[in-house]
Design an enzyme around this catalytic site. Sequence first.
Site, PDB file in Angstrom:
ATOM      1  N   ASP A  18       7.278  -2.020  -0.086  1.00 17.36           N
ATOM      2  CA  ASP A  18       6.939  -2.473   1.343  1.00 17.36           C
ATOM      3  C   ASP A  18       7.019  -3.948   1.009  1.00 17.36           C
ATOM      4  OD1 ASP A  18       5.821  -2.792   3.959  1.00 17.36           O
ATOM      5  OD2 ASP A  18       4.028  -3.333   2.904  1.00 17.36           O
ATOM      6  N   ASP A  20       5.647  -6.741   4.085  1.00 19.67           N
ATOM      7  CA  ASP A  20       4.416  -7.827   4.470  1.00 19.67           C
ATOM      8  C   ASP A  20       3.267  -7.068   3.775  1.00 19.67           C
ATOM      9  OD1 ASP A  20       5.838  -9.311   6.393  1.00 19.67           O
ATOM     10  OD2 ASP A  20       6.300  -7.536   7.333  1.00 19.67           O
TER      11      ASP A  20
END
Length: 231
Positions: A18, A20
């Site tokens: 991922d 953020d």
Amino acid sequence: MSEQLRYQEIAPPAFLFDLDGTLIDSVYQHVIAWRTALAEMGIDLSVWRIHRRIGMSGGLFVAALLRETGVRLSTEQLEALQRAHAREYNAQIDSVRALPGAPELLRSLTERGIPWAIATSGRAETARSALGTLGLPEDTPMVTRDLVRYAKPDPDLFLAAASLLGVDPGNAMVVGDSVWDLLAARRAGALGVGLLSGGYGREELERTGAFRVYTDPADLLQRLDELGVRQ
């Protein structure tokens, strides 16, 4: 005579990250951007309510928050909301930093010949700037929201990232900071690894499927052997 055991050598796992809250410290910039964009529509929501939804696809994110408020928006208003969020996030882009150890972690995996890619619910207009923040080239394997039909908690992003690397999702580890990352990882058939750097707690991440939880990328880098990555 004893028979010599034979086995097929198994390749080290690929890593699907991922973005953020996992590689860059940007969760709260997104929270403030969403709060400002929502306020422009006359929707006042507490920061903690917004934070709990960060990591979902933008469409599901908005739908969940509007369900809580009972507000209905037209298609045009929803599109305007997404544009306002992108504008407000990009206005804060200079305050976004790589999380501790993130560039070093990615560099270490590359040096060891271990494939990795980034899979983010963010759209390209906000996500691509992270490559420079992480010191990565423009051709870094990255799948953004624009490239798949559904984003997290659906598995599409991680399935697309695995396909981009040419690996089986079952031989991949998804590294994320939110419950939405880990739900998507389970649905993709990958192992989930949680990071605390996005604001979710250890128990939440473990309940959603994380088999290991680390503080941040620097902590993960120091313990790569726990994930089957050897020197």
